[in-house]
Design an enzyme around this catalytic site. Structure first.
Site, PDB file in Angstrom:
ATOM      1  N   GLU A 194       0.891  -1.266   0.121  1.00  0.00           N
ATOM      2  CA  GLU A 194      -0.286  -0.083  -0.260  1.00  0.00           C
ATOM      3  C   GLU A 194       0.421   1.579  -0.127  1.00  0.00           C
ATOM      4  OE1 GLU A 194      -3.129   0.361   0.005  1.00  0.00           O
ATOM      5  OE2 GLU A 194      -3.419  -1.489  -0.395  1.00  0.00           O
ATOM      6  N   SER A 471     -45.611 -21.396  47.524  1.00  0.00           N
ATOM      7  CA  SER A 471     -45.207 -21.424  48.991  1.00  0.00           C
ATOM      8  C   SER A 471     -43.992 -20.924  49.122  1.00  0.00           C
ATOM      9  CB  SER A 471     -45.352 -23.069  49.037  1.00  0.00           C
ATOM     10  OG  SER A 471     -46.347 -22.703  49.811  1.00  0.00           O
TER      11      SER A 471
END
Length: 782
Positions: A194, A471
């Site tokens: 690049e 319960s």
């Protein structure tokens, strides 16, 4: 003379015109220079604001439990191996690289990847930011020795599993990578392809443009770009994708500015994190850190030469060179880059030839692993919103949780298996479930299921389904009694006869009648207090709650961590109060933890991308139950699993010691069970979304899911150390009084010594060796 005069006049006119032209040009140049200066200042401010502020919205990374091992710890090698495989480690014969592990009969060697742990407290010989080799020696399932890079240590930590990445709204997904953590070969290859002159130009390289033009013509195709790496960074970070002259001018100016402002290394690091390298459905893949995982399911440090070349190939065009859609194109581009690497002596002849013949070695499927644990991640997101701003959440934070993938897998398997079986055996359909596993000591949530379908990101029943608890509320009522030790103990007698209660009178002057019943429809006249809880009897519980006062019961419920308002009506004594499994889980944690109330939580630490601690869970345990009452309640809940409503656990768990409580709402619409051993608290709910009856009680439904999970997880037997202030005491069954051991018809329970007075006035045991039957039929000799 007139001609001469005309000539002089013409010359003078020309000079005037030239002066005007020069002056105008000067003014124009000045104006243009001024405008350019303003434009440069504007661009400079834009560059600084972006580059020195929050450059990217970076996904939050959510990690699971950090597993640690100490010398002497029990060890499950198979579970560790499973964790390593899930985390992307490879099993090999000989460990040479990070991400590998090997096992022999009594040794496990792990080459742990570089990882920075939060709040590290490991041996000083270990550099936690670097990859290290761990050696774990074990005998008889116990750790005998631990080594880090050959040095003996007392503790090691394993790399946690990455659970998810929370991608921000802009759909840009990336993993930030520091320049020093990039493989040198990858950087050299990137610059070769690049921008070869990156470290020598000032942002724009005319020579580079000419070289690229020449190479492309010579190759007959595009092999090299003309823009510098700095220009590419500027284009990606600051500009749009429009192709205009103005944009190119902006790009060049900003490239020069950014070169002056920042060092080459800063620019290169920004580029490797900014560059666009692929598309995962709606989310863009940015930066080499995430691209490595996306294409190869490996961190950068573990890539081979061919994989590095393929990554660099994607810079040119991730769509055009997509290796899944266009493998031939991708391979040609990769091979071209490999050839250039070889020509520049980055690869040897052997490396070049071997790599050239290799496959692309990408992941089999394009899609990342789907979000596996959506219910747990919903909880993580909620906690994140409490602790951090939205802005902070997009700064690449790392979130560490107590999540255990092993517990989660077992939980999901238990739900799937048991719901199918229950539907078949009870002729039901559309059953749903929620389960939560919490570490009792740390209050960390280890696993969470909010739907019977694993991985479904829908309604989270564990967090949001508020159902009647039945319960499950009873331990809070009996706790309120046991704290009043001078008035109540396990032998205190509670009436068990039909009762009718009325609410406050309405407009007609009469309150609504309420006639509670025991589940079995029977009445026992009176029962000891412990039986009311262990056998989950409704009438004795209501009588106890009314004698305590509804406000005192509500206070006990709040004391255990329930924060919502409670309407104090008699029906709350039998669980006519809606709670989510998470709220129940919070309540029972204090009971399971000897009276210590701690906030249950998913997140332990939040660390910034710079390693700073943004938030950390600070344990603040509050003693909400006295030591004596906590022991007694724990004792009773262990009896539930031995002789009470959960007594099937004695054979289901082969006499392993656990504690728990069943719960069932009206018409069998909700089945609950909360169970715990010495390590984990497990909260289970089973029901239907349409609120229709399930045909299941707490013991025939939810308890089975708990059993399935805890058997696979492994029970850590309950221990219950009796305080010195409590003693096993003999009570007379008929009166509930503490008596001596020679009294008849007695039962022995633990009791707080300070609240007990022994009564010697009782029915004595026989002393003549005759039973009552013998006395009845005896006769006197004449």
């Amino acid at each position: 003379m007139p001609t001469k005069h005309k000539t002089e006049k013409s010359v003078s006119s020309n000079k005037t015109w030239l002066r005007w032209l020069a002056f105008t040009a000067l003014k124009l140049a000045f104006a243009l220079s001024f405008a350019l200066a303003i434009f440069v200042i504007y661009l400079d401010a834009k560059v600084q604001k972006t580059f020195e502020g929050q450059r990217w919205q970076v996904p939050a990374q959510i990690y699971g439990q950090i597993e640690s091992l100490r010398t002497g710890d029990t060890i499950d090698v198979n579970q560790i191996k499973k964790s390593l495989v899930i985390n992307g480690y490879s099993k090999v014969r000989s460990v040479n690289l990070p991400g590998q592990f090997a096992q022999s009969a009594h040794r496990l060697i792990i080459y742990r990847r570089a990882f920075t742990f939060p709040n590290v407290e490991l041996d000083v010989t270990e550099d936690v930011s670097e990859a290290v080799q761990l050696t774990i020696d074990f005998t008889d399932n116990r750790v005998s020795k631990l080594f880090v890079e050959g040095n003996a240590v007392e503790q090691v930590k394993l790399e946690p599993i990455l659970l998810a990445r929370l991608v921000p709204d802009n759909k840009e997904d990336r993993v930030l990578v520091a320049l020093e953590h990039m493989p040198t070969l990858l950087l050299d290859t990137l610059l070769l392809i690049e921008d070869r002159d990156f470290y020598h130009h000032q942002g724009v390289s005319p020579l580079g443009i000419l070289r690229a033009l020449y190479n492309n013509i010579a190759a007959g195709r595009t092999v090299q770009g003309g823009s510098t790496l700095t220009q590419q960074l500027v284009k990606n970070m600051f500009l749009t994708r429009e192709r205009t002259l103005i944009r190119k001018v902006k790009e060049a100016i900003m490239a020069l500015i950014i070169e002056v402002r920042y060092s080459k290394d800063q620019l290169l690091e920004a580029y490797i994190n900014e560059v666009y390298l692929g598309q995962h459905y709606a989310n863009g893949i940015y930066g080499f850190g995430l691209a490595s995982t996306f294409y190869f399911d490996k961190p950068l440090a573990e890539l081979n030469n061919g994989q590095m070349a393929l990554l660099v190939a994607q810079v040119k065009g991730p769509s055009y060179y997509d290796p899944w859609r266009h493998p031939d194109r991708a391979k040609k581009r990769r091979d071209l880059i490999l050839r250039l690497m070889f020509e520049q002596n980055l690869l040897s002849v052997q490396e070049f030839e071997q790599t050239l013949d290799s496959s692309l070695s990408i992941r089999k499927h394009r899609r990342f692993r789907t979000e596996k644990y959506p219910a747990f991640l919903q909880l993580v997101k909620r906690e994140l919103n409490q602790h951090l701003s939205t802005y902070q959440q997009k700064m690449g934070i790392r979130v560490f949780t107590g999540f255990s993938h092993v517990s989660q897998q077992l939980l999901e398997e238990s739900v799937a298996t048991q719901l199918d079986q229950l539907e078949k055996s009870h002729h039901q359909k559309d059953l749903q479930a929620a389960m939560i596993v919490t570490d009792i000591a740390s209050a960390e949530i280890r696993a969470l299921v909010g739907d019977r379908q694993s991985g479904l990101a829908g309604f989270n029943r564990a967090l949001d389904a508020k159902r009647p608890v039945g319960s499950l509320i009873k331990p809070a009522i009996y706790l309120a009694a046991l704290e009043r030790f001078e008035q109540f103990n396990f032998a205190s007698l509670l009436a068990d006869e039909p009762i009718t209660l009325s609410s406050d009178a309405g407009d007609n002057g009469q309150g609504k009648k309420w006639q509670p019943k025991n589940y079995d429809g029977k009445y026992r006249h009176q029962v000891p207090l412990i039986d009311g809880l262990v056998k989950s009897l409704n009438i004795p519980t209501v009588n106890l709650g009314m004698s305590l006062g509804l406000e005192n019961v509500a206070n006990a419920i709040h004391l255990l961590g329930f924060e919502e308002d409670i309407v104090t009506r008699p029906s709350i004594l039998l669980g006519a109060i809606n709670m989510s499994p998470m709220q129940i889980n919070q309540m029972y944690l204090a009971i399971a933890n000897q009276g210590e109330l701690e906030q249950v939580h998913a997140i332990n630490n939040v660390i910034s991308s710079y390693g700073e601690t943004l938030w950390q869970f600070e344990p603040v345990a509050t003693k909400v139950i006295s030591t004596d009452a906590a022991y007694l309640l724990d004792y009773a809940l262990m009896q539930v699993a031995i002789t009470g409503t959960a007594k099937s656990l004695t054979w289901r768990l082969k006499n392993n010691k656990v504690a728990g409580k069943t719960g069932t709402s009206n018409d069998l619409r909700d089945s609950w069970f909360v169970g715990f051993d010495d390590k984990n608290l497990v909260t289970t709910w089973l029901g239907k979304d349409n609120n229709k009856p399930t045909g299941l009680t707490g013991s025939s439904g939810a308890l089975l899911l708990f059993t399935e999970f805890i058997k696979k997880q492994g029970v850590v037997n309950k221990t219950n150390k009796q305080p010195d202030t409590i003693a096993m005491t003999v009570f007379e069954a008929q009166t509930g009084n503490a008596v001596t051991s020679d009294c008849a018809n007695t039962a022995t329970y633990p009791a707080i010594v300070a609240g007990v007075t022994v009564n010697e006035n009782c029915l004595k045991e026989r002393t003549d060796g005759q039973s009552w039957l013998e006395k009845l039929f005896s006769f006197t000799k004449s």
